[in-house]
Design a protein around this motif. Structure first.
Motif, PDB file in Angstrom:
ATOM      1  N   UNK A 149      61.598  61.448  35.678  1.00 26.22           N
ATOM      2  CA  UNK A 149      61.650  61.889  37.069  1.00 26.22           C
ATOM      3  C   UNK A 149      60.302  62.439  37.498  1.00 26.22           C
ATOM      4  N   UNK A 150      60.058  62.408  38.790  1.00 25.99           N
ATOM      5  CA  UNK A 150      58.856  63.011  39.353  1.00 25.99           C
ATOM      6  C   UNK A 150      59.266  63.900  40.513  1.00 25.99           C
ATOM      7  N   UNK A 151      58.974  65.191  40.421  1.00 24.98           N
ATOM      8  CA  UNK A 151      59.137  66.094  41.555  1.00 24.98           C
ATOM      9  C   UNK A 151      57.868  66.013  42.386  1.00 24.98           C
ATOM     10  N   UNK A 152      58.006  65.718  43.660  1.00 22.97           N
ATOM     11  CA  UNK A 152      56.825  65.619  44.517  1.00 22.97           C
ATOM     12  C   UNK A 152      57.126  66.178  45.897  1.00 22.97           C
ATOM     13  N   UNK A 153      56.088  66.684  46.541  1.00 21.28           N
ATOM     14  CA  UNK A 153      56.253  67.213  47.897  1.00 21.28           C
ATOM     15  C   UNK A 153      55.032  66.857  48.711  1.00 21.28           C
ATOM     16  N   UNK A 195      60.240  68.559  49.698  1.00 19.97           N
ATOM     17  CA  UNK A 195      60.326  68.315  48.254  1.00 19.97           C
ATOM     18  C   UNK A 195      61.362  67.227  47.974  1.00 19.97           C
ATOM     19  N   UNK A 196      60.970  66.277  47.139  1.00 16.68           N
ATOM     20  CA  UNK A 196      61.870  65.202  46.751  1.00 16.68           C
ATOM     21  C   UNK A 196      61.766  64.980  45.248  1.00 16.68           C
ATOM     22  N   UNK A 197      62.754  64.249  44.707  1.00 18.32           N
ATOM     23  CA  UNK A 197      62.752  63.861  43.296  1.00 18.32           C
ATOM     24  C   UNK A 197      62.816  62.338  43.226  1.00 18.32           C
TER      25      UNK A 197
END
Length: 692
Positions: free
Chosen positions: A147-151, A162-164
């Motif tokens: 997974x990548x948490x990114x904003x 913020x999205x995953x």
């Protein structure tokens, strides 16, 4: 002084409406005819800003060709093909940033060491497609790499969604959270994500926990910071064992920990906050916390303890190299320390007891060294970058066992020859005899004999350092015979914690005095000095708190400057520090002072550029501002320009370049868009110097 209006230019400066407003504080009555600009939704303000932008365009129209030439020169120094960053290891992958040929923004990609395939994780150009602007707040892979948490923020307002992203499919999960602030931490099982939420004043004040695959409405509040002087920082320790939550004001911190393998457990405080004591922690196995703290050490030292809460006396002091200790990154068998000594950055590698120290200094003359990537706990190496004003960045793998550097990548700068330029660090005497470091850069054919014009840059706040960095736009100035100088004035951190203390709160005027003293020294007007540059052609420049510096020296020493460039300047000091409804006010009282205190009020009023317009002839002035800027709200530069116009008696040049669309505190986000912006500023500078 400065650029003259072309004879055929009929544009006239906008005149802002004056609506009398008075405030009496500590027996002093302040007249503020432009307080109405505080209402950012007022049509009159937007009309005024648009008129100022149109006036700016008209007054600088004769510089369009020069700006276009400068932009083309800088663009020619930009690689024509794809440009990759140095790769860094994490979780069995090598990550890198790639900027495709001709693209404004970059991409995050990764590959397996020795593998043939490559994954595209995040495309910033795609994120910026709608507004042309993007600022990525976080891009954090989960521990299992799936997974990548990114904003991202796409306006410049520093409010992030913020999205995953599921890296197995390349698609974002349904859940998203907005607004958030930069800072996330993963649980050890990659199933929980901790994140920061800002309050209405953009202060990161809450930590929440989200379970991947669930509705964000069910997220759990982990910690709320109730003291408005403090804001939160959030990350996972490099070991991956702890979620680290730090509450920080300007000179006080408190750290809370959550076990990453037990994410639903309540946080525990490492040491309760004590006014004036800072500490920041990292974790290493066996279960030990390392902290960099000023408790009993004004320039900070290194201590170690078990994570369990307890009295401060449980911390054991470890050997600390001399200088200002900035950071300690903990690795499987080493400590990597960040330091400052003699005004310059320095790295040091030590064993886990703080011994066997190997110091790593910057190789470039008058250069800087920094850690660019150190995410992996057990890789045995980190990525460091070195550069100077005239040496493009070089990235190397720093071996933590040997201290040796292996070059990974050198920034490509087409057509650029570093040997054609010179840089050095000298020292200028301040009024009290303190020696202020000054970094100089010039073309090798430009003599330092008092004949060349000079662009002098300064900042001087928050213990931040203006370390030399290479910029593809700078050679265009140096090629035209300009000497570029950075004044490392007090209020910054170049000389350590003491350097900051001597230029903050009621000692803030020291920052301004240092800057003027450096200019006098460069011009040969200081006692015992010889001219280095042409004292009649010094242009000064600074941004944000550095914009305050420019506003202050514009008022205090107007005859010293040929022109002044004040970018997004904090200039309405008293009114802003009296308004707790403005972002950053309350937690900035420890930097600038609280004007409700009569002595702080007197100090702020004494240097506030808005309250101290200079008499008589003034140097040419270029001011910038942005309607989406949450740090220096656009009414500050707008009010200042309006008051300067209303008090001008000599027909001085005052220009306001207002950014009306998406744009951030530091300008456009795209690399070519930023080159275009920089070329406009450079054209103004060269015109003022008589080099247009």
């Amino acid at each position: 002084m400065g650029s003259e209006q072309p004879a055929d230019e009929a544009a006239r400066p906008p005149i802002a409406a004056r609506v009398p407003s008075r405030r009496t504080l500590h027996g002093v009555t302040l007249q503020d005819d432009y307080a109405w600009m505080r209402d950012h939704e007022a049509p009159a303000l937007l009309e005024y800003l648009a008129a100022e932008r149109a006036y700016y365009q008209a007054r600088t129209g004769h510089l369009a060709d020069l700006a276009g030439l400068l932009e083309a020169e800088a663009a020619a120094r930009t690689p024509r093909g794809d440009e990759d960053s140095a790769a860094w290891p994490l979780g069995g992958y090598l990550y890198r940033h790639r900027t495709p040929a001709g693209a404004e923004h970059g991409r995050l990609v990764r590959s397996r060491p020795g593998g043939a395939g490559e994954e595209l994780l995040l495309d910033e150009d795609a994120l910026a497609a709608e507004t042309g602007f993007v600022d990525v707040g976080v891009q954090e892979p989960s521990p299992d790499g799936s997974l990548l948490a990114w904003s991202a923020d796409t306006t410049g307002a520093e409010l992030y969604t913020l999205r995953v992203r599921d890296l197995r499919t390349g698609r974002d999960l349904d859940e998203s959270v907005a607004p958030t602030a930069p800072g996330v931490a993963w649980s050890a099982d990659s199933q929980h994500l901790f994140y920061l939420v800002p309050d209405s004043l953009h202060r990161a004040h809450q930590v929440w926990r989200h379970r991947v695959g669930t509705d964000p409405a069910d997220d759990v509040l982990v910690h709320a910071e109730g003291d408005a002087r403090f804001e939160l920082d959030l990350h996972t320790s490099r070991s991956g064992a702890l979620v680290v939550i730090t509450s920080a004001s300007r000179d006080t911190t408190e750290v809370r920990l959550v076990p990453a393998d037990r994410p639903e457990q309540a946080s525990t405080v490492v040491d309760a906050r004590r006014r004036g004591v800072e500490y920041r922690v990292d974790h290493g196995d066996p279960d030990q916390l390392y902290a960099v703290t000023d408790d009993g050490a004004p320039e900070f030292h290194l201590v170690r303890a078990a994570p369990a809460p307890g009295p401060p006396e449980r911390w054991a002091t470890l050997p600390t190299p001399p200088g200002r200790l900035l950071s300690c990154d903990v690795f499987e068998g080493h400590l990597l320390l960040g330091l400052r000594r003699d005004g310059a950055p320095l790295l040091a590698v030590a064993d886990r007891d703080g011994g066997a120290v190997r110091e790593i200094a910057a190789r470039p003359v008058a250069g800087t060294i920094r850690v660019d990537h150190a995410e992996s706990y057990d890789a045995g190496w980190v990525v460091v970058a070195e550069e100077s004003l005239v040496e493009p960045p070089v990235w190397s793998a720093l071996d933590l066992d040997t201290g040796e550097r292996r070059e990974l990548r050198r920034k490509e700068v087409p057509g650029y020859r570093p040997e054609a330029y010179r840089t050095e660090r000298r020292h200028a005497p301040a009024a009290d005899g303190t020696l202020v470091p000054v970094t100089l850069a010039h073309h090798r054919d430009t003599p330092l004999d008092g004949s060349a014009p000079c662009l002098l840059y300064g900042y001087g706040a928050y213990e931040a350092c203006s370390d030399p960095e290479f910029d593809v736009s700078l050679p265009s100035l140096l090629d035209r015979g300009v000497v570029y100088a950075i004044a490392h004035v007090r209020g910054g951190g170049e000389g350590g914690r003491r350097w900051w203390q001597e230029g903050r709160l009621r000692r803030k005027p020291t920052t301004f005095d240092d800057f003027v003293a450096v200019a006098d020294w460069l011009a040969g007007d200081a006692a015992g000095s010889e001219p280095i540059v042409d004292g009649s052609r010094i242009v000064s420049r600074g941004l944000s708190a550095g914009g305050l510096l420019q506003g202050a020296v514009y008022s205090r020493a107007p005859q010293r400057w040929r022109a002044v460039v004040a970018e997004v300047p904090f200039v309405d000091c008293v009114n802003s520090m009296l308004d707790p409804g403005i972002p950053l006010t309350v937690n900035e009282w420890d930097e600038w002072g609280d004007p409700r205190d009569p002595d702080d009020f007197a100090c702020l009023l004494g240097y506030s550029p808005y309250d101290n317009p200079p008499p008589g002839e003034r140097p040419a002035l270029l001011v910038t501002g942005a309607v989406h800027d949450p740090r220096v709200l656009v009414h500050e530069p707008a009010k200042w320009v309006a008051r300067l116009r209303a008090t001008d008696t000599a027909g001085s040049t005052v220009l306001l370049r207002a950014e009306l669309a998406a744009g951030a505190h530091t300008g456009p986000s795209g690399r070519f868009a930023h080159l275009a912006y920089e070329s406009e500023v450079q054209a103004f500078v060269l015109d003022a110097m008589g080099l247009a």
